[in-house]
Design a protein around this motif. Structure first.
Motif, mmCIF file in Angstrom:
data_model
loop_
_atom_site.group_PDB
_atom_site.id
_atom_site.type_symbol
_atom_site.label_atom_id
_atom_site.label_comp_id
_atom_site.label_asym_id
_atom_site.label_seq_id
_atom_site.Cartn_x
_atom_site.Cartn_y
_atom_site.Cartn_z
ATOM 1 N N MET A 69 4.882 -1.094 -1.698
ATOM 2 C CA MET A 69 4.677 -0.094 -2.743
ATOM 3 C C MET A 69 3.289 -0.235 -3.365
ATOM 4 S SD MET A 69 6.908 0.568 -6.174
ATOM 5 C CE MET A 69 8.394 0.791 -5.232
ATOM 6 N N LYS A 70 2.852 -1.482 -3.581
ATOM 7 C CA LYS A 70 1.525 -1.699 -4.144
ATOM 8 C C LYS A 70 0.449 -1.142 -3.235
ATOM 9 C CE LYS A 70 2.620 -5.873 -6.805
ATOM 10 N NZ LYS A 70 2.351 -7.328 -6.963
ATOM 11 N N LYS A 71 0.602 -1.379 -1.907
ATOM 12 C CA LYS A 71 -0.399 -0.876 -0.969
ATOM 13 C C LYS A 71 -0.437 0.639 -0.982
ATOM 14 C CE LYS A 71 -0.016 -4.874 2.106
ATOM 15 N NZ LYS A 71 0.362 -5.343 3.473
ATOM 16 N N LYS A 72 0.745 1.268 -1.020
ATOM 17 C CA LYS A 72 0.771 2.721 -1.034
ATOM 18 C C LYS A 72 0.194 3.276 -2.330
ATOM 19 C CE LYS A 72 4.689 3.059 2.124
ATOM 20 N NZ LYS A 72 6.078 3.497 2.322
ATOM 21 N N MET A 73 0.419 2.560 -3.421
ATOM 22 C CA MET A 73 -0.163 2.990 -4.688
ATOM 23 C C MET A 73 -1.681 2.924 -4.655
ATOM 24 S SD MET A 73 2.065 4.100 -6.670
ATOM 25 C CE MET A 73 3.826 4.248 -6.451
ATOM 26 N N GLU A 74 -2.196 1.895 -4.008
ATOM 27 C CA GLU A 74 -3.649 1.800 -3.884
ATOM 28 C C GLU A 74 -4.188 2.929 -3.032
ATOM 29 O OE1 GLU A 74 -4.402 -2.028 -2.313
ATOM 30 O OE2 GLU A 74 -3.867 -3.113 -4.172
ATOM 31 N N ALA A 75 -3.432 3.276 -1.958
ATOM 32 C CA ALA A 75 -3.873 4.394 -1.117
ATOM 33 C C ALA A 75 -3.837 5.703 -1.900
ATOM 34 C CB ALA A 75 -2.988 4.486 0.131
ATOM 35 N N LEU A 76 -2.784 5.883 -2.687
ATOM 36 C CA LEU A 76 -2.707 7.087 -3.503
ATOM 37 C C LEU A 76 -3.831 7.151 -4.531
ATOM 38 C CD1 LEU A 76 1.132 7.366 -4.130
ATOM 39 C CD2 LEU A 76 -0.276 8.938 -2.815
ATOM 40 N N GLN A 77 -4.174 5.981 -5.085
ATOM 41 C CA GLN A 77 -5.249 5.962 -6.061
ATOM 42 C C GLN A 77 -6.583 6.330 -5.432
ATOM 43 O OE1 GLN A 77 -5.426 2.327 -8.183
ATOM 44 N NE2 GLN A 77 -6.978 3.021 -9.631
ATOM 45 N N SER A 78 -6.807 5.858 -4.198
ATOM 46 C CA SER A 78 -8.045 6.232 -3.506
ATOM 47 C C SER A 78 -8.061 7.734 -3.193
ATOM 48 C CB SER A 78 -8.182 5.425 -2.223
ATOM 49 O OG SER A 78 -7.109 5.695 -1.342
ATOM 50 N N ASP A 79 -6.885 8.293 -2.790
ATOM 51 C CA ASP A 79 -6.812 9.740 -2.568
ATOM 52 C C ASP A 79 -7.090 10.506 -3.851
ATOM 53 O OD1 ASP A 79 -6.204 9.173 0.024
ATOM 54 O OD2 ASP A 79 -4.013 9.400 -0.238
ATOM 55 N N TYR A 80 -6.561 9.937 -4.953
ATOM 56 C CA TYR A 80 -6.790 10.596 -6.238
ATOM 57 C C TYR A 80 -8.264 10.582 -6.609
ATOM 58 C CZ TYR A 80 -6.503 11.434 -11.265
ATOM 59 O OH TYR A 80 -6.684 11.910 -12.527
ATOM 60 N N SER A 81 -8.941 9.493 -6.318
ATOM 61 C CA SER A 81 -10.381 9.419 -6.598
ATOM 62 C C SER A 81 -11.143 10.428 -5.755
ATOM 63 C CB SER A 81 -10.887 8.005 -6.320
ATOM 64 O OG SER A 81 -10.231 7.084 -7.132
#
Length: 590
Positions: free
Chosen positions: A517-529
């Motif tokens: 979940m943490k890894k996916k959250m980081e990926a989502l955060q990069s997409d958000y950026s």
């Protein structure tokens, strides 16, 4: 300050000194014949005769010296002699007066006698204090003559003596033999205050020379202990550092306590050092007698009471030397105990030889111990008390440090629930929508997501105003709370070993899921950026607020869909009902 004159009549006849007995307004006018012929005093053994053609009519005895003088020159300036109500007699020598306890003795009275006859007056720092006290004794005020001796001596003290460091030291030293007159006339107080003021200045100058710090130690070390104590008290009141005061006390002790410098080498020679110190002090007691022993005891007790309370004021070696001297001269037990406590607080600075304190139990009688056992024996009780004080001091320091640490922790963890803090942050973000993302993160760091209640977590998970990182922290903290609750339930119920092993496997699986979940959250955060960057490029074009909000909801829904798909996907073990309930709860929060 008792005056005890003795007036006696001689038995031989005499004249009435030409019958001069005219008094006007309490002043007596001296005929010029007394002044012109009174130009010298003839000194004989135990007597002083005025070289004059007019016979003397008054005999004054001061100590062992008798002064044969005329009555009227003294009565005209000395109110004390005028109050004796002397009457003319038929004696050739007039009346006899014995001035007992006269300040300054016969030498001072001779100077005053010359002043009464109009001879030149020589005032200097060596005699000014005694002349001032003697003039007060004889009541030589302005009532009898303008510019009488009291006013002259006061002016010399104020404008000449107190302006000079050396002259003030000289006058204060001469006051030691003028008690209690010098104390009652405030001569000692004025001298001590003047010396304290000069010594407390950083760059004090006496005369033409400018001295460094501590230049005044040797000068005041010659004074008597009571005068020294008054100066130290005045200097301390003016803000002088404890180190300076401690060094001055150490210098005074070196001068007045000869046994301070003697090392006691009890390790070698079967107590040779102890006998050497005892013999030295015994010889001093025999030479000075009881009065000398009392003086030494008074000096030791006064110096101990004057020590500044700060540890850095004096060295541990000096304290141990004072402790040995206090035990030799049988100082007050309270002061000895105070020294032991102070040594215990600085025990880490002591050496082994300093702690070898001979036993002085049999020394109070002033006799040397001849027994080898007594010669080699040291006072173990004193050392034991010092070590106990040291341990007590260490324990107190540790307790204070722990209290300070616990106090800091209590201040940091004073809030048990951060719901109110979350509401304040949410209100601020709602009011300041133009706040940058970096500032939003800094603001949300103040809040501890683990201290949010269930309702606050549900609201924060759906709050669009919070940064994405804060929302992830809220979800993770809620997941950890559910895991702790599950562990508590499993720990309280007694399950078979098979169920326990399955529970451990579930915990490991949940940990793996959290990491994913943490890894996916980081990926989502990069997409958000990336979306933010694209949005920045299109900032010049017309914006569709509803479309942006719809895209944001779509991202969040896709995020929850992926989580649910991972939890129920193929190739993974189907979770038990408890896990399904936990994930349903998480989905409802989202």
């Amino acid at each position: 300050m008792q005056k005890s004159p003795q007036v006696t009549e001689p038995q031989s006849p005499g004249s009435d000194s030409d019958g001069i007995d005219q008094v006007h307004d309490q002043r007596i006018v001296i005929p010029t014949k007394f002044v012109s012929i009174a130009d010298s005093l003839e000194k004989r053994e135990h007597s002083r005769f005025l070289t004059s053609q007019i016979p003397t009519d008054l005999s004054i005895q001061v100590q062992e010296i008798t002064f044969n003088v005329h009555k009227y020159p003294l009565v005209s300036k000395c109110g004390y002699i005028g109050q004796l109500e002397l009457q003319p007699s038929i004696s050739n020598y007039g009346y006899n007066i014995n001035l007992e306890n006269f300040p300054g003795g016969s030498e001072t009275f001779e100077i005053i006698l010359k002043f009464c006859y109009g001879l030149p007056l020589d005032l200097n720092p060596n005699n000014i204090a005694s002349i001032r006290c003697a003039s007060e004794f004889l009541e030589m005020t302005e009532e009898f003559e303008d510019g009488n001796l009291i006013s002259k001596t006061e002016a010399f003290l104020t404008f000449v003596v107190l302006c000079s460091w050396k002259d003030t030291i000289t006058v204060l030293k001469s006051c030691e033999a003028l008690s209690p007159w010098a104390e009652n006339l405030q001569i000692v107080r004025r001298c001590c205050d003047s010396l304290a003021w000069k010594a407390s200045r950083k760059n004090s100058s006496t005369g033409d020379a400018v001295h460094e710090e501590g230049w005044w130690f040797d000068d005041i070390a010659i004074l008597r202990i009571d005068h020294f104590r008054r100066i130290i008290t005045a200097i301390r009141a003016k803000g002088t550092t404890p180190e300076i005061i401690g060094k001055c006390i150490m210098r005074y002790a070196e001068r007045w306590l000869p046994g301070m410098d003697m090392e006691i080498e009890g390790v070698r020679g079967y107590g040779h050092g102890k006998n050497e110190l005892q013999f030295s002090i015994c010889s001093q007691k025999e030479e000075g007698g009881i009065a000398h022993s009392k003086e030494q005891k008074a000096i030791i007790e006064s110096l101990i009471s004057m020590l500044p309370p700060q540890q850095e004021a004096v060295s541990c070696k000096f304290l141990l030397q004072m402790l040995k001297m206090a035990m030799v001269y049988s100082a007050t037990p309270a002061l000895i105990s105070e020294l032991e406590k102070r040594v215990g607080m600085m025990l880490e600075d002591a050496s082994v030889n300093d702690l070898l304190i001979p036993s002085y139990k049999n020394f109070d009688k002033g006799k040397l111990t001849n027994s080898p056992e007594q010669c080699t024996m040291h006072d173990i009780d004193v050392v034991q008390r010092i070590v106990e004080y040291f341990l007590m001091h260490e324990q107190q320091q540790q307790q204070q440090q722990q209290q300070q640490k616990s106090g800091k922790c209590n201040i940091k963890n004073v809030r048990t629930c951060h719901d109110g803090l979350y509401r304040a942050i949410d209100t601020y973000l709602k009011t300041n929508r133009s706040l940058s993302e970096h500032d939003q993160r800094r603001l949300c760091k103040v809040m501890n997501c683990e201290k949010l209640s269930l309702d606050a977590c549900m609201h924060a998970a759906q709050n669009d105003r919070l940064p994405l990182r804060t929302i992830v922290q809220v979800l993770l903290s809620e997941q950890l709370k559910m895991r702790e609750e599950m562990l508590d339930k499993n720990g309280n119920t007694s399950e078979p070993e098979g169920n326990q092993s399955s529970t451990n496997m579930e915990i490991k699986t949940m940990k793996t899921e959290l990491e994913n979940m943490k890894k996916k959250m980081e990926a989502l955060q990069s997409d958000y950026s990336g979306l933010q960057q694209e949005y920045g490029k299109l900032s010049n074009k017309p914006k569709n607020a509803s479309g942006w909000a719809f895209s944001w909801r779509k991202i969040k829904n896709s995020f929850h869909t992926k989580l649910d798909g991972d939890e129920t996907g193929d190739g993974q073990q189907r979770p038990n009902p408890a896990r399904r309930r936990s994930f349903k709860r998480r989905s409802s929060i989202s």
